[in-house]
Write a protein that holds these residues in place. Sequence first.
Motif, PDB file in Angstrom:
ATOM      1  N   GLU A  14       0.943  -0.979   0.076  1.00  0.00           N
ATOM      2  CA  GLU A  14      -0.108   0.125   0.126  1.00  0.00           C
ATOM      3  C   GLU A  14       1.075   1.334  -0.042  1.00  0.00           C
ATOM      4  O   GLU A  14       1.943   1.134   0.258  1.00  0.00           O
ATOM      5  CB  GLU A  14      -0.832  -0.069   1.177  1.00  0.00           C
ATOM      6  CG  GLU A  14      -1.709  -1.228   1.331  1.00  0.00           C
ATOM      7  CD  GLU A  14      -2.702  -1.473   0.217  1.00  0.00           C
ATOM      8  OE1 GLU A  14      -3.031  -0.290  -0.360  1.00  0.00           O
ATOM      9  OE2 GLU A  14      -3.102  -2.506  -0.112  1.00  0.00           O
ATOM     10  N   PRO A  15       0.287   2.284  -0.620  1.00  0.00           N
ATOM     11  CA  PRO A  15      -0.807   2.554  -1.257  1.00  0.00           C
ATOM     12  C   PRO A  15      -1.064   2.003  -2.588  1.00  0.00           C
ATOM     13  O   PRO A  15       0.202   1.811  -3.160  1.00  0.00           O
ATOM     14  CB  PRO A  15      -1.151   4.098  -1.211  1.00  0.00           C
ATOM     15  CG  PRO A  15       0.331   4.646  -1.308  1.00  0.00           C
ATOM     16  CD  PRO A  15       1.200   3.704  -0.670  1.00  0.00           C
ATOM     17  N   LEU A  78     -13.097   1.504  -7.274  1.00  0.00           N
ATOM     18  CA  LEU A  78     -12.327   1.595  -5.814  1.00  0.00           C
ATOM     19  C   LEU A  78     -13.198   1.058  -4.571  1.00  0.00           C
ATOM     20  O   LEU A  78     -12.646   0.811  -3.708  1.00  0.00           O
ATOM     21  CB  LEU A  78     -12.145   3.152  -5.921  1.00  0.00           C
ATOM     22  CG  LEU A  78     -11.082   3.814  -6.806  1.00  0.00           C
ATOM     23  CD1 LEU A  78     -11.140   5.153  -6.419  1.00  0.00           C
ATOM     24  CD2 LEU A  78      -9.871   3.011  -6.762  1.00  0.00           C
ATOM     25  N   ASP A  79     -14.605   1.465  -4.944  1.00  0.00           N
ATOM     26  CA  ASP A  79     -15.281   0.894  -3.511  1.00  0.00           C
ATOM     27  C   ASP A  79     -15.426  -0.421  -3.454  1.00  0.00           C
ATOM     28  O   ASP A  79     -15.394  -1.137  -2.298  1.00  0.00           O
ATOM     29  CB  ASP A  79     -16.932   1.392  -3.755  1.00  0.00           C
ATOM     30  CG  ASP A  79     -16.753   2.995  -3.503  1.00  0.00           C
ATOM     31  OD1 ASP A  79     -16.062   3.576  -2.771  1.00  0.00           O
ATOM     32  OD2 ASP A  79     -17.915   3.457  -3.838  1.00  0.00           O
ATOM     33  N   ASP A  82     -12.390  -1.783  -1.913  1.00  0.00           N
ATOM     34  CA  ASP A  82     -11.917  -0.869  -0.798  1.00  0.00           C
ATOM     35  C   ASP A  82     -10.792  -0.626  -0.672  1.00  0.00           C
ATOM     36  O   ASP A  82     -10.055  -0.413   0.349  1.00  0.00           O
ATOM     37  CB  ASP A  82     -12.228  -1.981   0.532  1.00  0.00           C
ATOM     38  CG  ASP A  82     -12.262  -1.210   1.706  1.00  0.00           C
ATOM     39  OD1 ASP A  82     -12.643  -0.120   1.879  1.00  0.00           O
ATOM     40  OD2 ASP A  82     -11.972  -1.635   2.960  1.00  0.00           O
ATOM     41  N   ARG A  84      -7.843   2.495  -0.763  1.00  0.00           N
ATOM     42  CA  ARG A  84      -7.672   3.681   0.137  1.00  0.00           C
ATOM     43  C   ARG A  84      -6.654   4.152  -0.352  1.00  0.00           C
ATOM     44  O   ARG A  84      -5.567   3.723  -0.252  1.00  0.00           O
ATOM     45  CB  ARG A  84      -7.971   3.545   1.829  1.00  0.00           C
ATOM     46  CG  ARG A  84      -9.207   2.942   2.018  1.00  0.00           C
ATOM     47  CD  ARG A  84      -9.146   2.384   3.514  1.00  0.00           C
ATOM     48  NE  ARG A  84     -10.694   1.828   3.904  1.00  0.00           N
ATOM     49  CZ  ARG A  84     -11.802   2.302   4.021  1.00  0.00           C
ATOM     50  NH1 ARG A  84     -12.013   3.766   3.624  1.00  0.00           N
ATOM     51  NH2 ARG A  84     -12.963   1.625   4.237  1.00  0.00           N
ATOM     52  N   ASP A  85      -6.472   5.868  -0.288  1.00  0.00           N
ATOM     53  CA  ASP A  85      -5.345   6.442  -0.630  1.00  0.00           C
ATOM     54  C   ASP A  85      -4.820   6.143  -2.012  1.00  0.00           C
ATOM     55  O   ASP A  85      -3.485   6.028  -1.990  1.00  0.00           O
ATOM     56  CB  ASP A  85      -4.265   6.557   0.541  1.00  0.00           C
ATOM     57  CG  ASP A  85      -3.151   7.441   0.411  1.00  0.00           C
ATOM     58  OD1 ASP A  85      -3.680   8.687  -0.130  1.00  0.00           O
ATOM     59  OD2 ASP A  85      -2.230   6.958   0.728  1.00  0.00           O
ATOM     60  N   THR A 105     -14.810  10.839  -4.769  1.00  0.00           N
ATOM     61  CA  THR A 105     -14.847   9.769  -3.861  1.00  0.00           C
ATOM     62  C   THR A 105     -13.601  10.497  -2.853  1.00  0.00           C
ATOM     63  O   THR A 105     -12.463  11.297  -3.449  1.00  0.00           O
ATOM     64  CB  THR A 105     -14.419   8.714  -4.195  1.00  0.00           C
ATOM     65  OG1 THR A 105     -14.170   7.698  -3.109  1.00  0.00           O
ATOM     66  CG2 THR A 105     -13.254   8.571  -5.310  1.00  0.00           C
ATOM     67  N   ASP A 106     -13.273  10.042  -1.656  1.00  0.00           N
ATOM     68  CA  ASP A 106     -11.949  10.351  -0.899  1.00  0.00           C
ATOM     69  C   ASP A 106     -11.026   9.235  -0.984  1.00  0.00           C
ATOM     70  O   ASP A 106     -10.248   9.151  -0.155  1.00  0.00           O
ATOM     71  CB  ASP A 106     -12.537  10.628   0.531  1.00  0.00           C
ATOM     72  CG  ASP A 106     -13.037   9.685   1.199  1.00  0.00           C
ATOM     73  OD1 ASP A 106     -13.198   8.384   0.728  1.00  0.00           O
ATOM     74  OD2 ASP A 106     -13.232   9.873   2.479  1.00  0.00           O
ATOM     75  N   ARG A 107     -11.458   8.156  -1.915  1.00  0.00           N
ATOM     76  CA  ARG A 107     -10.434   7.166  -1.933  1.00  0.00           C
ATOM     77  C   ARG A 107      -9.120   7.525  -2.270  1.00  0.00           C
ATOM     78  O   ARG A 107      -8.204   6.441  -2.823  1.00  0.00           O
ATOM     79  CB  ARG A 107     -11.157   5.852  -2.456  1.00  0.00           C
ATOM     80  CG  ARG A 107     -12.056   5.170  -1.474  1.00  0.00           C
ATOM     81  CD  ARG A 107     -13.016   4.188  -1.938  1.00  0.00           C
ATOM     82  NE  ARG A 107     -13.901   3.334  -1.063  1.00  0.00           N
ATOM     83  CZ  ARG A 107     -13.654   2.805  -0.196  1.00  0.00           C
ATOM     84  NH1 ARG A 107     -12.544   2.244   0.132  1.00  0.00           N
ATOM     85  NH2 ARG A 107     -14.723   2.136   0.531  1.00  0.00           N
ATOM     86  N   GLY A 109      -5.765   9.352  -3.312  1.00  0.00           N
ATOM     87  CA  GLY A 109      -4.849  10.184  -2.797  1.00  0.00           C
ATOM     88  C   GLY A 109      -3.931  11.135  -3.672  1.00  0.00           C
ATOM     89  O   GLY A 109      -3.455  12.398  -3.092  1.00  0.00           O
ATOM     90  N   SER A 264       2.031   8.794   1.647  1.00  0.00           N
ATOM     91  CA  SER A 264       0.544   8.839   2.329  1.00  0.00           C
ATOM     92  C   SER A 264       0.749   9.193   3.767  1.00  0.00           C
ATOM     93  O   SER A 264       1.871   9.306   4.231  1.00  0.00           O
ATOM     94  CB  SER A 264      -0.184   7.302   2.037  1.00  0.00           C
ATOM     95  OG  SER A 264       0.821   6.522   2.816  1.00  0.00           O
TER      96      SER A 264
END
Length: 264
Positions: A14-15, A78-79, A82, A84-85, A105-107, A109, A264
């Motif tokens: 990740e990310p 993305l949802d 799941d 993130r960033d 979306t806030d997913r 970054g 991140s």
Amino acid sequence: MLKAHAFKETGAGEPPLVLLHGFGTDQTIWNRMAPQLSARRRVVLYDHMGSGASDFAHYDPERYRGLEGYADDLVEILDALDLRDASVVGHSVSGMISLLASLRTDRIGRLIMIGASARYLNDGGYEGGFDPKDVEDFLGLMELDFQGWARALAPRVMDQPDNPALTQELVFSFSRENAELTRRFAEATFMSDHRAQLAECKIPTAVLQAKADVVVPLPAARFLADHIPRASFEIMDVRGHYPQLSAPAVVIDAIERFLAETPS
């Protein structure tokens, strides 16, 4: 949703990094870059609806009349995963698709745009690169002779006269696409105008541009970078609209530097 878009992922860490292809190609456009990028992180690829191995049964002409439908697809993927960033690399029109998605979306970054443009048509003092008649002729040729369109366009946009194998690879990529759905994607691309949304993007963004690109002139690329609040601008020492094919190491280096500078 994932199966419909011929979703694929490789690597771990990740990310995550999402690679989005532009119009006329599919996720295989990243084959020279994905293995190296996935050595450090999880890399996600998929085909836009109507492109590549996507399931055409899910194609909705109204949803994909503009770029917003493709942006909604990215948000849904993305949802579903799941993520993130996520860092999203968008080639060509996918630069704007990823920016529109980042407003939903806030997913997401970070954004990395390669050969992207907010507006492809010339408009008053704005230099987008194409007059309306250019696009009309372009779309007309696609409808009348799709294979001829592919053979005529590839040498111009690849701009690698000393490497005909690359041009032929792009011809093959164009010509294996669905003619009608590719023409619709072209219309959604070249008729789009998302200059008004640029200022709404608040996340770190890298605008990577070839020094010569017949699709996106330097003024259009500079406009993009100048109007995104947290954007950096880099002119890569490469030619053509497909540097991920002609100079993958250069593009990978630019991406890795940006990611290192925006952790991140």
